[in-house]
Design a protein around this motif. Structure first.
Motif: not given
Ligand SMILES: [Zn+2]
Length: 287
Positions: A19, A21, A120, A132, A150
């Protein structure tokens, strides 16, 4: 069917979930939806993010190769589906990317371990930079009542396939959070978050060196049996709670319940089925 959770195992092929972030140097949202998308500033910012992520991914692939892994299937999983710079990737990598992905973790079931880079924190982690869960419009995903990030979801889906999750790099609070699910996970902190859009970053060169060294170590640890797959018992309920009204009573149906205008729940016997039903609308086959 879930494979039997044997602990000591060889690691020939690694799945690398990525990912954007959580990378060192990234403290703002991907500008691909920004109002300045047709400007030089956009091109500069996006290219910088792509280089930062690609370097961390390569460091992880190099660590796996150092430890004798044959192949690393890299999932370019950040929302754009096209963030990693393919021409710069290590030759032992394979890259899964694109927009119309039929399933989130294509290729996972061919692998012996799942690694995570660029992670993140879960949504609503106040100090977690760019925290998020799946989308900024989501308040929470909950599995059997427990809010999940996630990486919790990918670790649990890997667990469903009997695959352990021994390595993880990302923002400091994400590194703390992953240990509540998988305490043995080898972690590398990329930065220390202080709000949604600021952090004290470690330098990418330092982070990449550490990712390479710790990934190789994680492969060795799996071979020594130090990482068990994380699997929860079914049946599963997956609730998606949105921040704004998004659902109507008529959205309910077999195996899916309308809770209120911001919340729906889906049910299935196993985790992959409930995830595919909630996220891709694929109704589980009747048993
Ligand atoms: Zn993400």
């Amino acid at each position: 069917m879930a494979k039997k959770a044997s602990r000591s195992r060889d690691v020939r092929r690694v799945y690398l979930m990525t990912d954007l972030e959580g990378c060192a140097g990234v403290d703002d949202w991907d500008p691909r939806h920004a109002d300045y998308v047709n400007t030089a500033r956009y091109v500069y910012e996006r290219a910088e993010m792509q280089r930062l992520l690609t370097a961390e991914v390569n460091a992880c692939v190099e660590g796996c190769v150092d430890a004798g892994v044959d192949e690393v299937i890299v999932n370019d999983a950040h929302g754009a589906g096209r963030t990693i710079l393919i021409e710069e990737l290590h030759p032992k990598a394979l890259l899964f990317r694109g927009k119309m992905r039929p399933y989130w973790l294509i290729g996972l079931d061919r692998c012996d371990a799942i690694f995570h880079v660029g992670m993140h924190a879960i949504s609503d982690t106040t100090a977690g930079t760019l925290s998020h869960t799946m989308s900024k419009s989501v308040k929470h995903y909950r599995i059997n009542g427990r809010p999940v990030s996630e990486f919790d979801i990918s670790i649990l889906i890997a667990g469903h396939h009997g695959i352990p999750a021994p390595f993880f790099s990302g923002e400091r609070l994400a590194c703390e959070q992953v240990k509540t699910l998988a305490p043995a996970t080898v972690t590398v902190e990329t930065k220390e978050g202080f709000s949604e859009q600021c952090a004290i970053h470690r330098m990418p060169s330092v982070v990449c060196a550490e990712i390479r060294e710790r990934s190789a170590h994680a492969v060795d640890e799996v071979r020594k049996g130090k990482h068990a797959p994380v699997a929860w018992k079914g049946p599963f309920t997956l609730e998606i709670e949105m921040r704004e009204p998004s659902y109507r009573p008529e959205d309910a149906g077999p195996g899916k319940t309308f809770n209120h205008s911001r919340s729906m729940s889906w049910r299935a016997a196993d985790l992959v089925s409930v995830f595919n039903y909630a996220v891709y609308g694929k109704r589980p086959k009747a048993r």
